[in-house]
Design an enzyme around this catalytic site. Structure first.
Site, PDB file in Angstrom:
ATOM      1  N   CYS A  12      -5.605  11.408 -40.362  1.00 53.48           N
ATOM      2  CA  CYS A  12      -4.455  10.558 -40.638  1.00 53.48           C
ATOM      3  C   CYS A  12      -3.329  11.392 -41.261  1.00 53.48           C
ATOM      4  O   CYS A  12      -2.157  11.211 -40.968  1.00 53.48           O
ATOM      5  CB  CYS A  12      -4.844   9.393 -41.548  1.00 53.48           C
ATOM      6  SG  CYS A  12      -5.600   9.916 -43.093  1.00 53.48           S
ATOM      7  N   THR A  66      -1.474  -0.420  -6.073  1.00 58.23           N
ATOM      8  CA  THR A  66      -1.582   0.848  -6.795  1.00 58.23           C
ATOM      9  C   THR A  66      -0.217   1.491  -7.066  1.00 58.23           C
ATOM     10  O   THR A  66       0.762   1.226  -6.374  1.00 58.23           O
ATOM     11  CB  THR A  66      -2.472   1.826  -6.016  1.00 58.23           C
ATOM     12  OG1 THR A  66      -1.959   1.929  -4.691  1.00 58.23           O
ATOM     13  CG2 THR A  66      -3.894   1.317  -5.967  1.00 58.23           C
ATOM     14  N   CYS A  92       0.849  -1.193   0.000  1.00 58.35           N
ATOM     15  CA  CYS A  92       0.000   0.000   0.000  1.00 58.35           C
ATOM     16  C   CYS A  92       0.885   1.244   0.000  1.00 58.35           C
ATOM     17  O   CYS A  92       1.699   1.423   0.905  1.00 58.35           O
ATOM     18  CB  CYS A  92      -0.917   0.001   1.217  1.00 58.35           C
ATOM     19  SG  CYS A  92      -1.874   1.518   1.313  1.00 58.35           S
TER      20      CYS A  92
HETATM   21  C1  LIG Z   1      -9.820   2.961  -2.488  1.00 60.07           C
HETATM   22  C2  LIG Z   1      -8.837   1.840  -2.590  1.00 60.07           C
HETATM   23  C3  LIG Z   1      -8.417   1.197  -1.439  1.00 60.07           C
HETATM   24  C4  LIG Z   1      -7.532   0.129  -1.519  1.00 60.07           C
HETATM   25  N1  LIG Z   1      -7.179  -0.515  -0.377  1.00 60.07           N
HETATM   26  C5  LIG Z   1      -6.347  -1.596  -0.445  1.00 60.07           C
HETATM   27  C6  LIG Z   1      -6.057  -2.363   0.682  1.00 60.07           C
HETATM   28  O1  LIG Z   1      -6.534  -2.115   1.784  1.00 60.07           O
HETATM   29  N2  LIG Z   1      -5.236  -3.429   0.561  1.00 60.07           N
HETATM   30  C7  LIG Z   1      -4.701  -3.770  -0.637  1.00 60.07           C
HETATM   31  O2  LIG Z   1      -3.971  -4.750  -0.705  1.00 60.07           O
HETATM   32  N3  LIG Z   1      -4.973  -3.070  -1.747  1.00 60.07           N
HETATM   33  C8  LIG Z   1      -5.797  -1.983  -1.681  1.00 60.07           C
HETATM   34  N4  LIG Z   1      -6.109  -1.311  -2.840  1.00 60.07           N
HETATM   35  C9  LIG Z   1      -5.513  -1.744  -4.098  1.00 60.07           C
HETATM   36  C10 LIG Z   1      -6.457  -2.670  -4.872  1.00 60.07           C
HETATM   37  O3  LIG Z   1      -6.714  -3.851  -4.137  1.00 60.07           O
HETATM   38  C11 LIG Z   1      -5.853  -3.061  -6.217  1.00 60.07           C
HETATM   39  O4  LIG Z   1      -4.622  -3.703  -5.999  1.00 60.07           O
HETATM   40  C12 LIG Z   1      -5.615  -1.885  -7.116  1.00 60.07           C
HETATM   41  O5  LIG Z   1      -6.600  -0.913  -6.935  1.00 60.07           O
HETATM   42  C13 LIG Z   1      -5.552  -2.270  -8.589  1.00 60.07           C
HETATM   43  O6  LIG Z   1      -6.720  -2.862  -9.038  1.00 60.07           O
HETATM   44  P1  LIG Z   1      -7.917  -2.051  -9.771  1.00 60.07           P
HETATM   45  O7  LIG Z   1      -7.318  -1.299 -10.909  1.00 60.07           O
HETATM   46  O8  LIG Z   1      -8.887  -3.103 -10.169  1.00 60.07           O
HETATM   47  O9  LIG Z   1      -8.496  -1.136  -8.753  1.00 60.07           O
HETATM   48  C14 LIG Z   1      -7.012  -0.256  -2.767  1.00 60.07           C
HETATM   49  C15 LIG Z   1      -7.428   0.410  -3.904  1.00 60.07           C
HETATM   50  C16 LIG Z   1      -8.338   1.435  -3.843  1.00 60.07           C
HETATM   51  C17 LIG Z   1      -8.790   2.101  -5.114  1.00 60.07           C
HETATM   52  S1  SF4 Z   2     -11.569   8.949 -42.202  1.00 56.16           S
HETATM   53 FE1  SF4 Z   2     -10.255   9.071 -44.010  1.00 56.16          FE
HETATM   54  S2  SF4 Z   2      -9.222  11.038 -43.811  1.00 56.16           S
HETATM   55 FE2  SF4 Z   2     -10.076  10.583 -41.790  1.00 56.16          FE
HETATM   56  S3  SF4 Z   2      -8.383   9.531 -40.720  1.00 56.16           S
HETATM   57 FE3  SF4 Z   2      -9.625   7.921 -41.679  1.00 56.16          FE
HETATM   58  S4  SF4 Z   2      -8.635   7.568 -43.659  1.00 56.16           S
HETATM   59 FE4  SF4 Z   2      -7.853   9.522 -42.896  1.00 56.16          FE
END
Ligand SMILES: Cc1cc2nc3c(=O)[nH]c(=O)nc-3n(C[C@H](O)[C@H](O)[C@H](O)COP(=O)(O)O)c2cc1C
Ligand code: SF4
Ligand code: SF4
Ligand code: SF4
Lengths: 435, 432
Positions: free
Chosen positions: A353, A205, A140
């Site tokens: 493009c 994270t 964490c």
């Molecule tokens: C609000 C929040 C709280 C979290 N708390 C924990 C935690 O207590 N323990 C843990 O191992 N990971 C914690 N994580 C990490 C998540 O378990 C996970 O590893 C990470 O968010 C990536 O997965 P995701 O992209 O699906 O969220 C937390 C993540 C979030 C967003």
């Molecule tokens: S729609 Fe036509 S002009 Fe626009 S990005 Fe695609 S190929 Fe290029």
């Protein structure tokens, strides 16, 4: 009319026969009995209960932010939370009740101590409460105490000590959750396994700053005028998670160690991607925070329909199947290029493009002002396919003709010509894009 | 018309009016969906097609799962996606309206069912028919749905259709611009794949009777025969050459892929969706001037506003507030129609060579020949299609337009589902 079953999603993870590999990851989405139960009822195979420690952290408010690009919200999500803020006894009670009420679902419990005694005690207590597997949170990034959080995951010594301490308190499998805030995850993962750990969970994270408030001159979220660097998750984290997992799965020492994968999982396709890199268990949080537990319904439906179509009888049939095709950059074949092909029936003449090729590639697209028509100049085109990625029309630019580079590519000799075929013709496989 | 012009006109007539979504545009639309807690859209679908869930499936890139949600709830999902009046059904209560405009649910439904077809995915699998024989009379949406549901429950189902094509109003009514025939044929084929047998060119009550079918072992019957008799006004000139009605006009245009003489100046009488379909048919088949004559105001017209807007966009002239008074002609051929004000004394005279009555249909008296069930004075079968579709004969059930006097396709689908459950209950509880 009833839906029929398409495929068997059950999978063995560390000796537990899971109904499917879809788990809540340890976070507020799996913080109480009621929450876990709602997810399990929606079809989840199990949960990783919110990290339990030996003290209750003091949380800040507000504590979240999210990144958008154009109209899309939640590309990435930042949080400043720590471990469970429920009383210790209450958490143990939740675990006990979960195991009693859902004996066939897998109960993984995340723990975090600050010293060896803590880890041993936590392991013992959650094992007694009914955990099937323990996940050690070494990762964490926003802990306020020393010897806790992602600092642990970056220290081989602490990993060794805490893994051993955990094993001392339990006889169930122990999984170690890694931080991505390092360069090589193989190093701490190896230390954890050498210390006796049974599996790896990745990733937690990523340390990040999402936005700066330009009036207050601080980062978001603003906690009375200040903010901190803290954990980033969600869709934007997936590519990073996948690379760490591939690296570990391709490591000689770690390749057979079970991995529970996470980071940005939202759809069944995300799930299939993690499995193709060798994960037998999948976790998610951010997508649930945005959309709720119901997302598991489409994971189950989508993955099983796809498996049925592909003829995969089980998760094991394709688990790790992509690993062999992910090779070091110097192993890629580099003697050909794939031209983009424009479908003029679909082209809407936006010129995007042209702009991208001129400003970001090789000035290989021409623009006929009068007729508003783009055309590819094959002499200049290097086949990078930037144009394909920016074109807003589905399947308008697709991979087209393959040509082989001249033998004397950088010289000016007579062989400096591209050819469409070369002796002993190889078939060049190109990716398919569906939108 | 020269041959070339005629060819182009037919192409227009056969072409679907609304373009399909691609994956990218479907994802854009699905991302607009708020994924509401209580999904008002799902609550407002009479057939329970469950848009809240299938849009969510699309949002999470589970396109085949979306098709599965649709098909298991509404076997005619691809048809409903095209003909439903969404603006008064699923899209009516859409929460997104609080931000800008409703989610285009019909188009997303069409995307999912198109994707199902393009990928060859088959959400429904045939169930072995081990149970009793059940007969459907008529092959419109109510019968087709009832048949599919019963086949999935394990019954041996046969549909008897008097015409040469299955589909009822779907094949002989709704214009191809809204519902191409191939879509109908594909969904009928899908139902056949579930084990349902379809016997064409067989009118029950004439070629065969319910008594015959009972002798052949059929244990229960669903009458979903629809209504075909056109209403005509009792005014002078209706016998002139060039006067026709919607049933005949649409019913000859669609099966022949537009191979009819549409008329060059056409007056359509009526203000409902069928009148709009007649005007569309005429215009797309190359009629140079098409006029709609309706006795009330635009607001009072029962046609769905999207359809009216579309018809207006084709350049059709609307004349509101006139009742037809007389059709005039020379040498036995129509040359015009006169109308008088419905609420005032004004008059109108429109020149034309074709007059199409589209003021509604009614069950014809031959409904009595099908069975001995009680019939209302209006020649509709008496049954409660909101509950169990039972008639006063225990083994005969009825639903769809032949009971209601005329509702939408999706309502017929809902009735078909209810009838199937009711027949299943009857067979398992009473018939034994
Ligand atoms: C609000 C929040 C709280 C979290 N708390 C924990 C935690 O207590 N323990 C843990 O191992 N990971 C914690 N994580 C990490 C998540 O378990 C996970 O590893 C990470 O968010 C990536 O997965 P995701 O992209 O699906 O969220 C937390 C993540 C979030 C967003
Ligand atoms: S729609 Fe036509 S002009 Fe626009 S990005 Fe695609 S190929 Fe290029
Ligand atoms: S492939 Fe690259 S170089 Fe070639 S036209 Fe596209 S953007 Fe330009
Ligand atoms: S009501 Fe509208 S916004 Fe809400 S779930 Fe249905 S389609 Fe989406």
């Amino acid at each position: 009319m009833n839906k029929r079953k398409h495929a068997d999603l059950s999978v063995d993870f560390l000796g537990f026969k899971c109904e499917n590999p879809f788990f809540l990851s340890s976070s507020p989405v799996a913080a109480t009995y009621e929450m876990c139960s709602k997810f399990l009822e929606a079809g989840g195979g199990g949960v990783v209960f919110k990290t339990i420690g030996t003290y209750i952290p003091d949380e800040c408010s507000p504590r979240f932010d999210h990144v958008r690009k154009e109209g899309q919200p939640f590309l990435g999500f930042k949080n400043m939370e720590q471990i469970s803020d429920h009383p210790y006894k209450e958490n143990l009670y939740y675990l006990k009740k979960l195991k009693e009420d859902y004996p066939t679902k897998c109960l993984i419990v995340s723990i975090m101590g600050s010293n060896e005694e803590d880890w041993t005690r936590l392991a013992k207590d959650v094992t007694e409460a009914g955990a099937d597997i323990i996940e050690c949170n070494f990762s964490c990034p926003q802990m306020t105490q020393e010897n806790m959080g992602s600092d642990v995951g970056a220290s081989v010594d602490l990993i060794d000590a805490f893994t051993k301490a955990t094993l001392k308190g339990t006889n169930i499998p122990v999984m170690l959750k890694m931080t991505p805030n390092i360069e090589k995850m193989e190093v701490p993962a190896t230390a954890a396994i050498k210390a006796g750990g049974h599996a790896i969970a990745a990733i937690n994270t990523i340390k990040a700053i999402t936005h700066i408030d330009l009036d207050l001159m601080t980062a978001l979220p603003v906690v009375n005028g200040k903010s901190s660097i803290s954990g980033y998750s969600g869709a934007a984290a997936k590519p990073i998670a996948l690379r760490f997992i591939a690296n570990m799965k391709q490591d000689d020492y770690l390749k057979d160690i079970p991995i529970s994968g996470m980071g940005g999982i939202e759809t069944w396709e995300d799930c299939a991607e993690f499995i193709s890199l060798g994960c037998k268990n999948l976790q998610f949080t951010t997508s649930v925070m945005q959309y709720g537990y119901r997302i598991v319904e489409d994971m189950i439906s989508g993955l099983s329909i796809w498996m049925e179509e592909k003829g995969y009888k089980s998760i094991d049939d394709f688990c790790g199947k992509a690993l062999a095709n992910i090779v070091p950059a110097d192993n890629l074949e580099r003697d050909f290029k794939v031209y983009p092909k424009i479908d003029y029936d679909k082209c809407v003449s936006c010129g995007r493009c042209y702009i991208s090729c001129f400003d970001g590639a090789h000035q290989a697209i021409t623009w006929d002002v009068e007729n508003r028509k783009v055309e590819i100049d094959e002499d200049k085109c290097v086949g990078c396919q930037l144009c394909l990625h920016v074109c807003p029309v589905a399947n308008c630019i697709t991979p087209g003709k393959v040509v082989f580079k001249p033998k004397d590519q950088f010289g000016l000799g007579s062989e400096a010509k591209y050819v469409e075929a070369r002796s002993g013709d190889r078939n060049i496989t190109v990716g398919q894009y569906d939108e | 018309m020269s041959n070339n012009v005629k060819q182009d006109a037919k192409q227009n007539y056969l072409c679907e009016e609304v373009p399909p979504f691609t994956i990218a545009t479907a994802m854009e639309e699905a991302s607009r969906c708020l994924l509401c807690l209580d999904a008002p859209c799902s609550q407002d679908c009479p057939a329970g097609t469950n848009p809240g869930d299938f849009i969510r499936a699309i949002r999470f890139r589970n396109f085949k799962g979306a098709a599965e949600i649709i098909r298991t709830n509404n076997v005619l999902g691809g048809i409903c996606a095209r003909v439903c009046p969404y603006e008064v059904l699923c899209e009516k209560g859409c929460s997104r309206t609080g931000i800008d405009k409703p989610i285009q649910i019909g188009r997303l439904q069409r995307f999912a069912t198109d994707y199902e077809k393009a990928s060859g995915f088959k959400p429904l699998k045939k169930v072995e028919a081990t149970k009793e024989k059940i007969a459907m009379i008529g092959s419109g949406p109510a019968s087709l749905t009832c048949a599919a549901e019963l086949a999935q429950k394990g019954y041996k189902v046969t549909i008897f259709e008097e015409k040469a094509k299955a589909g009822g109003v779907l094949s002989y009514g709704v214009v191809p611009a809204r519902l191409p025939q191939y879509i109908v044929d594909e969904e009928v084929a899908l139902i056949k794949d579930l084990g349902v047998e379809i016997v064409l060119n067989t009118k029950i009550g004439k070629d065969k009777t319910i008594k015959d079918l009972k002798a052949e072992g059929y244990k229960a019957f669903f009458i979903g025969a629809g209504i075909q008799a056109p209403k005509i006004l009792d005014i002078p000139g209706t016998d002139l050459d060039g006067v026709t009605n919607a049933v005949e006009y649409l019913g000859s245009a669609k099966p022949s892929n537009g191979d009819i003489e549409p008329g060059s100046k056409v007056v359509v009488i009526g203000g409902g969706d069928v009148a709009m379909d007649c005007a569309t048919t005429a215009r797309l088949l190359g009629s140079e001037k098409v006029m709609i004559l309706y006795r009330r105001t635009r607001e009072e017209a029962p046609a769905h506003k999207i359809e009216m807007n579309y018809v207006e966009s084709l350049g059709v002239h609307f004349h509101y507030g006139f009742t037809p008074a007389e059709i005039v002609g020379t040498n036995g051929k129509v040359t015009g129609i006169k109308g008088t004000g419905f609420r005032d004394g004004s008059t109108i005279h429109l020149e034309c060579d074709k007059v199409v009555f589209a003021i509604g249909q009614m069950p014809d008296a031959s409904v009595k020949d099908i069975s001995d069930v009680s019939i209302s004075p209006k020649n509709t079968i008496i049954a409660d299609e909101e509950t169990d579709c039972r008639t006063d004969i225990p083994y005969i059930f009825a639903g769809g337009d032949v009971v209601s006097g005329g509702k939408t396709v999706v309502q017929a689908v809902a009735v078909g589902k209810r009838a199937a459950d009711s027949i299943d209950t009857y067979i398992s509880k009473e018939a034994k």
